[in-house]
Design an enzyme around this catalytic site. Structure first.
Site: not given
Length: 543
Positions: A263, A267, A270, A381, A383-386
Site C-alpha cells: 500500500g 509519507f 509499504v 492521526d 484512523k481505521s487506515a492506521n
C-alpha cells in the site's frame, strides 16, 4: 512582467506546473499553513491567513468539482486581499514551507524574467539541502569511492537481523524463497538478550492487562545515530539489504506476479519484505519529497522505541544510509481495519464480536500512549487506515509520523500553527491549532462509528460527506444507530444465544460511547482511560 509581477498574472502553463508540484503529498497544505494574513507578515506579529476549516473546504471542493486542491487554493490566494501577492512573496512563502522544489522553479522563472531573486535560506543537510550534481563533482566522488568486494555467505549482518526480528516475526512457508544462497544465523542468542536488544521486556512480564511493560526513558541504554541524532536501541539495516528483502521494492501489488507492494500513504509506500529466514516484515520507504520527512522519520523511530505495547505496531529496524529513509515493521497479515470494513479483495465482513474486540484493544494502545509517562504522547492521526490487524485479528495502531509530546497532566493543551492529520477524523479544536489528548479521543470516536456502520469516513456521494455529519443527520430524529448498523456484522448482541445479560444491546452501548467521544466541546469529551473503562464494561455484559 515587472518586479512586482502578481501571481494572478501567471500564464496557465506555469500555474499548471506549480499545481503539479503542490499536489504531491498534499504540499499545498504546507504552503497554505504559512501564508500570513494581510498586514501580519512580520515574525513578531505573524497571524495565519487560513485556518484548517479552509483546508477542509478546499478538500471538499476538490472532490465535488473534480479539480486539484492546489489549483483551488492558488486561485483563491492570488485573487484575494487588497494587496495581491507577487512572485517575490510566493518565493518567500515556499521557502518558509520548505517546498524547495517549487521554490527553485519560481526562482528560475524570476531569473528568466530578469527579476531580482531574494536570498532563500535552505537546510545545510537533509533531502532539502542543495546538491551539487555537476559532472566534475560526480566524477570526483566516484573516484573517491572505495572498492567493495562481495564475499559469498556474508551479504547480511545476520546476527543483528536475527536478534531484532526473532521475537516479533514469524516464518511463512507459503511465501516464495529469495533468490540466492540461504544465509544461516551465526550462533544462538538468549531470549532475554533478544528482548533487551529490541527494547522490550522479556516475554511473560506484563501488567495484567495484556500489555508489555515499557522501559523507563531514563533507563534506556540508547544507541545514537550521529548524523540524525537518533536515540534508539533499534538496529540499523543497510538500504541494499532492504532492496534484497523486497525484490528491489517491487511496485506490483502483493499477489500480482510476485509483487511486493502492500500500500501507500502520505509519507511513504509499504512493501512486503522476506528475510533469508523466511520471516515476513513490512518495509516502509519514505517519500523523499514528503513534507518534513526527516521529522516524520525521527518521530516514528524515537516514539516506537520507547512505547512498546501489544496494540502498537512493532518497529523492528530502520535504515538511513542512503538518501531514502526506511522503517521496518511487523508484517500485519490482515491489513488495515479500513480495508477489512470495506471488505476489500472480497474478504468476509468482520462480525460484531470481532469489531468490539478491535475497538477495546485499540483503546488500550491509545491509553498506553497517553498514560505511560508523565507527559502523554498524542498520536494525532488515529484512523481505521492506521489500525492494522495481525493474523489473529489483533489490532495494532501504527503510523506515528505526526506524534506530539503533550504537556504534564495539569496542562494538557498546546497551541500550534501547523495543523496536520486527516480532516474526517479531526476534532473541531484541531482546526484552531489546539492540540491535546482529547484530539485522539475524537478520532477514536469516528473509528467506533466505522465499526458500527461499516461506512467509510468520507464519501462525497452522501449528504453528510464526513461520517460524523452523516450519522448526526441520519440519527437526529430517532437518536438511534439502528438504521445505520452494518447488518453484515450480525445481530450486535440482540439475540438470546449471545449470552447477553439484560440491558441495552452492544450497538446501543457502543454508539453511546462514540457520541461521547465526538462531543464538539472538548471539556465534555472523556479521556481515553474513561473510554476504555466503558468499553470493558460492555464486554462484561456479553461474557
Amino acid at each position: 512582467m515587472d518586479g512586482s509581477s502578481l501571481i494572478r498574472k501567471l500564464p496557465p502553463g506555469i500555474v499548471y506546473d506549480l499545481v503539479h508540484m503542490l499536489e504531491i503529498r498534499d504540499a499545498w497544505k504546507q504552503l497554505m499553513a504559512v501564508v500570513p494574513r494581510e498586514g501580519c507578515e512580520s515574525d513578531d506579529c505573524y497571524v495565519p491567513k487560513y485556518k484548517v476549516e479552509h483546508m477542509k473546504l478546499i478538500e471538499q471542493a476538490g472532490v465535488t468539482q473534480r479539480q486539484p486542491c492546489a489549483e483551488i487554493f492558488l486561485d483563491e490566494w492570488r485573487m484575494s486581499g487588497r494587496k495581491q501577492s507577487d512572485l517575490t512573496f510566493l518565493l518567500q512563502q515556499l521557502g518558509k514551507a520548505e517546498l524547495f522544489r517549487a521554490a527553485d522553479y519560481v526562482a528560475d522563472l524570476m531569473k528568466v524574467l530578469y527579476l531580482s531573486v531574494p536570498p532563500l535560506e535552505r537546510p545545510v543537510t537533509g533531502p532539502a539541502a542543495p546538491v551539487d550534481v555537476s559532472e566534475k563533482t560526480i566524477e570526483k566522488r566516484l573516484a573517491n569511492l572505495p572498492l567493495k568486494t562481495s564475499e559469498p555467505g556474508n551479504q547480511y549482518n545476520t546476527v543483528e537481523i536475527d536478534r531484532a526480528f526473532d521475537e516479533m516475526t514469524e516464518a511463512d512457508g507459503s511465501l516464495p524463497s529469495l533468490d540466492g544462497p540461504r544465509i544461516q544465523a551465526v550462533g544462538e542468542v538468549m531470549q532475554e538478550e533478544q528482548s533487551v536488544f529490541c527494547g522490550v521486556t522479556p516475554r511473560g512480564e506484563s501488567d495484567g492487562l495484556g500489555k508489555q511493560k515499557t522501559l523507563p526513558v531514563d533507563q534506556l541504554e540508547t544507541l545514537r545515530n550521529v548524523s540524525l541524532h537518533l536515540d534508539t536501541v533499534l538496529p540499523h539495516l543497510q538500504y541494499s539489504e532492504l532492496e534484497r528483502f523486497t525484490d528491489c521494492f517491487n511496485e506490483l501489488p502483493l499477489g500480482n506476479n510476485g509483487g511486493r507492494k502492500l500500500g501507500a500513504g502520505t509519507f511513504g509506500s509499504v512493501y512486503l519484505g522476506i528475510l533469508p529466514s523466511q520471516k515476513c516484515v513490512a518495509v516502509k520507504r519514505l517519500h523523499t519529497d514528503a513534507v518534513n520527512v526527516e521529522k516524520q522519520f525521527q518521530n516514528e523511530i524515537e516514539s516506537l522505541s520507547r512505547f512498546r505495547h501489544n496494540n502498537l505496531l512493532g518497529l523492528l529496524a530502520y535504515s538511513c544510509d542512503s538518501s531514502t529513509r526506511c522503517l521496518v515493521y511487523e508484517y500485519m497479515r490482515n491489513g488495515s481495519l479500513q480495508d477489512r470494513l470495506a471488505c476489500k479483495d472480497q474478504e468476509t465482513a468482520l462480525q460484531w464480536r470481532t469489531r468490539l474486540s478491535i475497538g477495546v484493544d485499540t483503546a488500550r494502545g491509545i491509553v498506553h500512549l497517553h498514560t505511560t509517562f508523565e507527559k502523554p504522547l498524542i498520536h494525532r492521526d488515529i484512523k481505521s487506515a492506521n489500525i492494522l490487524l495481525d493474523h489473529q485479528m489483533v489490532p495494532k495502531l501504527g503510523d506515528f509520523g505526526l506524534v506530539r509530546l503533550g504537556q504534564q497532566s495539569n496542562s494538557m493543551t498546546m497551541p500550534t500553527t501547523t495543523v496536520l492529520g486527516t480532516s474526517a477524523y479531526m476534532a473541531p479544536e484541531a482546526f484552531r491549532g489546539d492540540v491535546s489528548v482529547k484530539l485522539d479521543t475524537f478520532s477514536f470516536g469516528v473509528v467506533l462509528l466505522e465499526l458500527l456502520t461499516g461506512l467509510p469516513p468520507y464519501d462525497d456521494g452522501r449528504e453528510g460527506h464526513d461520517l460524523v455529519t452523516h450519522v448526526e443527520a441520519m440519527c437526529e430524529e430517532t437518536d438511534s444507530i439502528n438504521m445505520l448498523l452494518d447488518k453484515q456484522a450480525g445481530d450486535w448482541g440482540q439475540s438470546h444465544d449471545t449470552g447477553c445479560k439484560e440491558g441495552p444491546s452492544v450497538a446501543v452501548s457502543l454508539y453511546t460511547v462514540a457520541l461521547n467521544c465526538i462531543e464538539d466541546n472538548k471539556r465534555k469529551r472523556p479521556n481515553m482511560t474513561t473510554v476504555l473503562q466503558c468499553l470493558e464494561e460492555i464486554i462484561g455484559f456479553i461474557t
